[in-house]
Design an enzyme around this catalytic site. Sequence first.
Site, PDB file in Angstrom:
ATOM      1  N   LYS A  12       0.868  -1.179   0.000  1.00 21.27           N
ATOM      2  CA  LYS A  12       0.000   0.000   0.000  1.00 21.27           C
ATOM      3  C   LYS A  12       0.902   1.225   0.000  1.00 21.27           C
ATOM      4  O   LYS A  12       1.623   1.482   0.965  1.00 21.27           O
ATOM      5  CB  LYS A  12      -0.909   0.002   1.218  1.00 21.27           C
ATOM      6  CG  LYS A  12      -1.849   1.178   1.220  1.00 21.27           C
ATOM      7  CD  LYS A  12      -2.883   1.046   2.293  1.00 21.27           C
ATOM      8  CE  LYS A  12      -3.884   2.162   2.127  1.00 21.27           C
ATOM      9  NZ  LYS A  12      -5.115   1.892   2.815  1.00 21.27           N
ATOM     10  N   ASP A 105     -12.739   3.364  10.381  1.00 18.32           N
ATOM     11  CA  ASP A 105     -13.147   3.396   8.969  1.00 18.32           C
ATOM     12  C   ASP A 105     -13.634   2.019   8.507  1.00 18.32           C
ATOM     13  O   ASP A 105     -13.226   1.528   7.455  1.00 18.32           O
ATOM     14  CB  ASP A 105     -11.997   3.898   8.094  1.00 18.32           C
ATOM     15  CG  ASP A 105     -12.455   4.375   6.718  1.00 18.32           C
ATOM     16  OD1 ASP A 105     -13.658   4.700   6.550  1.00 18.32           O
ATOM     17  OD2 ASP A 105     -11.623   4.412   5.800  1.00 18.32           O
TER      18      ASP A 105
END
Length: 181
Positions: A12, A105
């Site tokens: 990522k 989240d």
Amino acid sequence: EDTVLKRNVAVKVMNQLVSVESAYADAVREEARLAAGLRHENIVTVHDFVEEDDYACIVMEYVPNSLDREVRKRGFITPSRTVGIGLEICAGLAHAHNLGIVHRDIKPHNILLDGQGVPKVTDFGIARAINLSVSLSSTGTAIYMSPEQCRGESQMDVRSDLYSLGVTLYEMLTGKPPFEG
């Protein structure tokens, strides 16, 4: 491919240059360190944190599918499968919550599915670091955020994750979130 350890990994790459704000790199590093400490079958394993050529990267377990792709492909998930996935997500979240970590989240995009369909929660705390330059209090994805998160309250706790999980479960069952906009 991790050529040293001979395994597939996901990398990522953070979208903000680490040279722009040194606090950003420190925050991403700390969030990666916290996430790497979460060892649970329903949480994606973080292997490493790398800073290279002005970018910060988190190297993690490769998981081939995601819940949002499954919902888009199928339109909805059956009630029995939703319950099974929900229980496993809860197990991963309970592990993190017991260690004092609130995700902030939870959404279908952050629930990955391995080759056998086992859900794995990803991006623990990383969303906060990514949005550091915007605002620490408004982290999250609006349609999944709890009311206290939307208000920017600084003392969010596990209840915010549970609210977001409820929105996620609703979307799994109906194919769309309960709220738009």
